[in-house]
Design a protein around this motif. Structure first.
Motif, short mmCIF file in Angstrom:
data_model
loop_
_atom_site.label_atom_id
_atom_site.label_comp_id
_atom_site.label_asym_id
_atom_site.label_seq_id
_atom_site.Cartn_x
_atom_site.Cartn_y
_atom_site.Cartn_z
N VAL A 110 15.23 79.70 46.50
CA VAL A 110 16.68 79.89 46.32
C VAL A 110 17.73 79.01 46.38
CG1 VAL A 110 16.07 82.66 47.94
CG2 VAL A 110 16.98 80.99 48.62
N GLN A 111 18.89 79.75 45.31
CA GLN A 111 19.92 78.57 45.94
C GLN A 111 20.34 77.62 46.74
OE1 GLN A 111 22.24 81.14 42.33
NE2 GLN A 111 23.38 79.12 41.77
N ARG A 112 20.76 76.92 46.25
CA ARG A 112 21.13 75.81 47.55
C ARG A 112 21.99 76.44 48.63
NH1 ARG A 112 24.72 71.74 48.40
NH2 ARG A 112 26.26 72.71 46.24
N LEU A 113 22.46 77.05 48.56
CA LEU A 113 24.05 77.80 49.31
C LEU A 113 24.13 79.20 49.16
CD1 LEU A 113 27.39 76.24 48.70
CD2 LEU A 113 24.98 75.20 50.30
N THR A 114 22.79 79.89 48.99
CA THR A 114 22.17 81.31 49.42
C THR A 114 22.34 81.80 50.85
OG1 THR A 114 20.44 81.34 47.40
CG2 THR A 114 20.74 82.96 48.53
N ASP A 115 22.90 82.56 51.27
CA ASP A 115 23.12 82.93 52.91
C ASP A 115 22.14 84.58 52.67
OD1 ASP A 115 24.42 85.02 51.12
OD2 ASP A 115 26.18 84.91 51.96
N ALA A 116 21.86 85.13 53.65
CA ALA A 116 21.05 85.79 54.81
C ALA A 116 21.00 86.60 53.19
CB ALA A 116 20.95 86.20 56.11
N LYS A 117 22.28 87.26 53.37
CA LYS A 117 22.21 88.43 52.52
C LYS A 117 22.10 87.95 51.04
CE LYS A 117 25.61 91.85 50.69
NZ LYS A 117 24.96 92.17 49.43
N PRO A 175 19.05 73.54 50.67
CA PRO A 175 19.77 72.56 51.92
C PRO A 175 20.65 73.94 52.75
CG PRO A 175 19.20 71.56 49.87
CD PRO A 175 19.28 72.70 49.93
N GLY A 176 21.13 74.71 52.18
CA GLY A 176 22.77 75.74 52.07
C GLY A 176 22.25 75.93 53.95
N TRP A 177 20.83 76.26 54.45
CA TRP A 177 20.36 76.97 55.47
C TRP A 177 20.69 76.26 56.86
CZ3 TRP A 177 17.81 74.70 59.70
CH2 TRP A 177 16.42 73.88 59.21
N GLN A 178 20.91 74.87 56.88
CA GLN A 178 21.23 73.77 57.53
C GLN A 178 22.76 73.67 57.83
OE1 GLN A 178 19.28 69.72 58.09
NE2 GLN A 178 17.35 70.75 57.32
N SER A 179 23.18 73.37 58.47
CA SER A 179 25.65 73.07 58.51
C SER A 179 25.32 72.16 58.29
CB SER A 179 25.99 73.30 60.77
OG SER A 179 24.36 71.86 60.79
N LYS A 180 24.76 70.92 58.14
CA LYS A 180 24.93 69.90 57.21
C LYS A 180 23.83 69.22 56.45
CE LYS A 180 29.64 68.76 59.46
NZ LYS A 180 30.20 69.86 59.90
N THR A 235 27.79 80.72 59.87
CA THR A 235 28.47 81.20 58.48
C THR A 235 27.34 81.96 57.72
OG1 THR A 235 28.66 79.72 56.79
CG2 THR A 235 30.52 80.14 59.03
N ARG A 236 26.35 81.65 57.70
CA ARG A 236 25.53 81.85 55.85
C ARG A 236 24.50 82.35 56.82
NH1 ARG A 236 27.11 77.09 53.46
NH2 ARG A 236 26.31 75.77 54.36
N PHE A 237 24.19 82.28 57.78
CA PHE A 237 23.07 82.68 58.91
C PHE A 237 23.55 82.98 59.79
CE2 PHE A 237 20.76 80.25 55.06
CZ PHE A 237 20.30 81.22 54.48
N PRO A 238 23.98 83.98 60.82
CA PRO A 238 24.19 84.19 61.95
C PRO A 238 23.61 84.91 62.81
CG PRO A 238 24.79 85.90 60.38
CD PRO A 238 24.73 85.14 59.44
N ASP A 239 22.53 85.30 62.29
CA ASP A 239 21.23 85.69 62.90
C ASP A 239 19.91 85.28 62.21
OD1 ASP A 239 19.28 86.87 64.66
OD2 ASP A 239 19.35 89.08 63.95
N PRO A 240 19.35 84.04 62.88
CA PRO A 240 18.27 83.48 61.69
C PRO A 240 16.79 84.45 62.13
CG PRO A 240 19.17 81.98 62.88
CD PRO A 240 19.78 82.94 63.40
#
Length: 717
Positions: free
Chosen positions: A236-243, A266-271, A282-287
């Protein structure tokens, strides 16, 4: 008088040594496995490719290989040392062609090349700087040579002419000879090893494929991915979130496209760049919840990472004593040869990731880029040189993540940007940012010579035609993948070809019994599942690249064709010949080896030892099956079969002669096969009375049995 003569003779020898600057060294040879010899000369480095990879040869499988003697004139393999370097020389006959020397993208024939084998991101030229510069070459004469060194090796593959050569080139006068060449004939492969000694391995044939197989088995056998690894993956795209991840999976299901694992970028990581190795809250509150919800849908998650540790990473201070003197993007570079550093670093990949169900990793930026990677002047606390670390970093990233999964008895399948000699058994596929479709196919052809896997991944396309053409070759590769980290593309991005893409994705799933059995051959027999035509019976390649004449060339188009580099078609498994089409092509030539071949889709006769021209239309990639070919197929499914799930088989048969195939079966997910929990079941088919008689040997008692109803289909009428 005699004493004076001895002194003069000694002085002459000494002066001769000073003049040449080279000290000849003996090579001590020992046969360590059937058809595998190890040679040692000089003082060896303490750290090398074999140690970095932790190689464990498959001894029992090597014992089953055909017996063979040393394949070269042993006395003609020489070694000399000077200035802390080792010079190796291997004999080379005029009729030999050479293959290998790593993952090359534009050339198959390596004779006549000068290469510096150096791990790097590929920059568009086959000069040795590539993602897997494996110091292993294969001869058309049926042997292989591997140099076990983690140094930057310089290879003169039949280019250097020794003054004292036994077969010197003909002296030419440029003033009068129109055929004068600036590249005179050379009768040797010469390799410069920047170390005081070298460890050499020679692999016997009798065929080139036998030599490659021995090399892979000595490396631990080819990898055996889980069944789901041979399905379809979307990154998926770089900053895709859980939703976004769940929406992506839902869209695949609703539209009826298969999907087995999703890659998070990379967006799954905080940095990232450098990395914190912690989930972005923020993107993955409940991995953990996300992973479990996806697993319930039979979809796994794979995580992108690079190994460079951000100063803001929770483990930064703890790992700092075990990192290099230089940084990458201001991130600390862990010394993966140190157990303390490994424990911290790989602990981060396990904690809160693997232990919540993450199926694998995409390990980026371990290949190169001299302007941003650690320089060769960097130092590492282990004392290993920056050069050695550059050559082995991708290997070690694969090895130690793989070991985590192995300890959990859970198979993985992932991506990596760099590998090297010794990496055959690691379940990782190489990828890069270079995006030339034709060169991607050449890399796939070359991968079989180097003990690595390569994917001609699909990222983006300018037209629907290009999208479809790229997708066609992608499904006939080790990993069927769309990498949408930047483009956000989906299989249905081009509506005008969405139907054809769905059909191709379904075909990938239908062929899973075949792909899985072929990867089992890779593991247990060392035979690459995707490989060059030059490893197939009926093909040939000579060093002088001249066709064998039986009259004019017009009378021998086949001989002319096989004398040139064939880099746009390849073998896929035991029976299939794949000939991709590229954007703008309406037709293409296909070289069919000697023996009858049949169209994969229709079963119609295609040719025998000849060059054919095909016009398949936009919907199909040309694929051919050799006579007696058996292709086991299953119903098209949205996800790979789970452990214990019975799957019906349609066994397709092509041609005229009796066919036999070994169908592999195990649980598809664990390493229990290493303890004998697997079976090869024999499929036999005979053509008789206008039909066929097919049999499948019974399931082995006590072994996994995932086969349901079996039907046989005669493809050739």
């Amino acid at each position: 008088m005699k004493a004076t003569l001895k002194i003069c003779l000694s002085l002459l020898i000494l002066l001769s040594g000073f003049n040449s600057g080279l000290q000849a060294q003996s090579i001590t040879w020992a046969e360590i496995e059937p058809g595998v010899w190890k040679g040692i000369t000089g003082k060896l480095d303490a750290f090398d490719l074999v140690k970095a990879a932790g190689i464990k040869p498959l001894h029992n499988e090597l014992q089953q290989m055909p017996k063979a003697g040393f394949p070269l004139p042993q006395q003609e393999i020489t070694a000399k040392q000077t200035d802390g370097k080792t010079y190796l020389r291997f004999p080379l006959e005029r009729s030999e062609q050479l293959f290998g020397f790593g993952l090359n993208f534009q050339t198959i024939f390596q004779r006549g090349k000068v290469l510096t084998l150096h791990v790097d991101n590929y920059a568009g030229k086959d000069n040795g700087r590539t993602h897997a510069p494996t110091p292993f070459y294969v001869s058309s004469k049926g042997y292989g040579v591997f140099i076990n060194s983690a140094r930057y090796l310089t290879v003169y593959a039949g280019t250097a002419v020794n003054r004292d050569s036994k077969t010197p080139p003909v002296i030419q006068d440029r003033n009068t000879d129109k055929n004068w060449s600036s590249h005179p004939y050379s009768d040797a492969v010469e390799i410069l090893v920047p170390a005081q000694g070298a460890e050499i391995y020679v692999f016997a044939g009798p065929t080139a494929l036998d030599a490659v197989s021995r090399y892979n088995l000595w490396n631990g056998g080819g990898c055996l991915p889980p069944r789901w690894g041979l399905g379809f993956t979307q990154r998926v795209q770089r900053l895709t979130d859980a939703k976004g991840v769940e929406d992506e999976a839902r869209a695949f299901e609703e539209k009826g496209y298969p999907l087995d694992f999703i890659g998070l970028e990379p967006g799954w990581q905080s940095k990232s760049y450098p990395c914190t190795f912690e989930w972005d809250k923020t993107r993955f509150p409940d991995p953990a919840g996300l992973v479990q919800r996806m697993l319930k849908k039979n979809i796994r998650l794979n995580l992108w990472t690079n190994p460079y540790i951000s100063p803001q990473a929770p483990v930064y201070q703890h790992i700092l004593p075990y990192t290099a003197s230089h940084t990458v993007w201001n991130g600390a570079v862990p010394d993966l040869t140190m157990e303390q550093g490994r424990k911290i670093f790989f602990g981060e990949l396990e904690k809160g990731k693997i232990d919540i169900g993450i199926c694998g990793y995409k390990m980026d930026e371990v290949d190169g880029g001299d302007t941003y990677l650690w320089p060769d002047v960097a130092t590492f606390p282990s004392g290993h040189s920056a050069e050695q670390m550059r050559q082995t970093y991708g290997l070690m990233m694969q090895r130690y993540t793989y070991e985590i999964y192995h300890q959990r008895n859970q198979r993985t399948f992932g991506l990596v940007r760099a590998s090297n000699g010794g990496g055959s058994s690691f379940p990782y596929v190489i990828y890069n940012d270079y995006y030339n479709h034709q060169d991607f196919i050449t890399a796939l052809v070359n991968s079989g010579f180097s003990g690595v896997l390569w994917t001609p991944e699909v990222r983006a396309s300018k037209t629907a035609e290009e999208w479809l053409r790229r997708f066609q070759s992608n499904i006939f590769s080790p990993m069927a993948m769309i990498n949408a980290w930047a483009s956000g593309t989906k299989p249905w991005t081009f509506p005008e070809v969405a139907g054809q893409i769905k059909t191709l994705a379904a075909l990938r799933m239908q062929m899973m019994p075949y792909w899985y059995s072929e990867f089992a051959r890779y593991h247990f027999k060392g035979i690459p599942p995707f490989r060059a035509m030059y490893l197939e019976d009926g093909f040939s390649a000579s060093g002088d690249s001249k066709p064998t004449k039986k009259g004019g060339l017009e009378e021998n188009p086949y001989e002319e064709a096989v004398s040139k580099e064939v880099k746009d078609q390849y073998m896929a498994g035991s029976y299939l010949l794949v000939a991709p089409m590229f954007t703008g092509e309406q037709s293409r030539k296909v070289i069919l080896p000697k023996g009858k071949w049949y169209d994969f889709y229709t079963g119609k006769y295609a040719g025998d030892g000849e060059v054919i021209t095909v016009t398949p239309g936009l919907d199909k990639i040309p694929v051919y099956v050799k006579d007696g070919g058996i292709i086991p197929m299953m119903p098209a499914m949205l996800h790979a079969p789970k452990n214990g799930q019975k799957v019906d088989l349609e066994i397709r048969y092509y041609g005229e002669k009796p066919g036999e195939y070994q169908l592999y079966d195990d649980d598809g997910e664990t390493f229990n096969y290493e303890h004998g929990e697997y079976s090869f079941r024999t499929i036999k088919i005979l053509k008789q009375n206008g039909g066929i008689k097919g049999t499948l040997s019974p399931a082995v008692k006590g072994k996994p049995d995932n086969v349901g109803k079996v039907t046989f289909k005669m493809m050739t009428e």
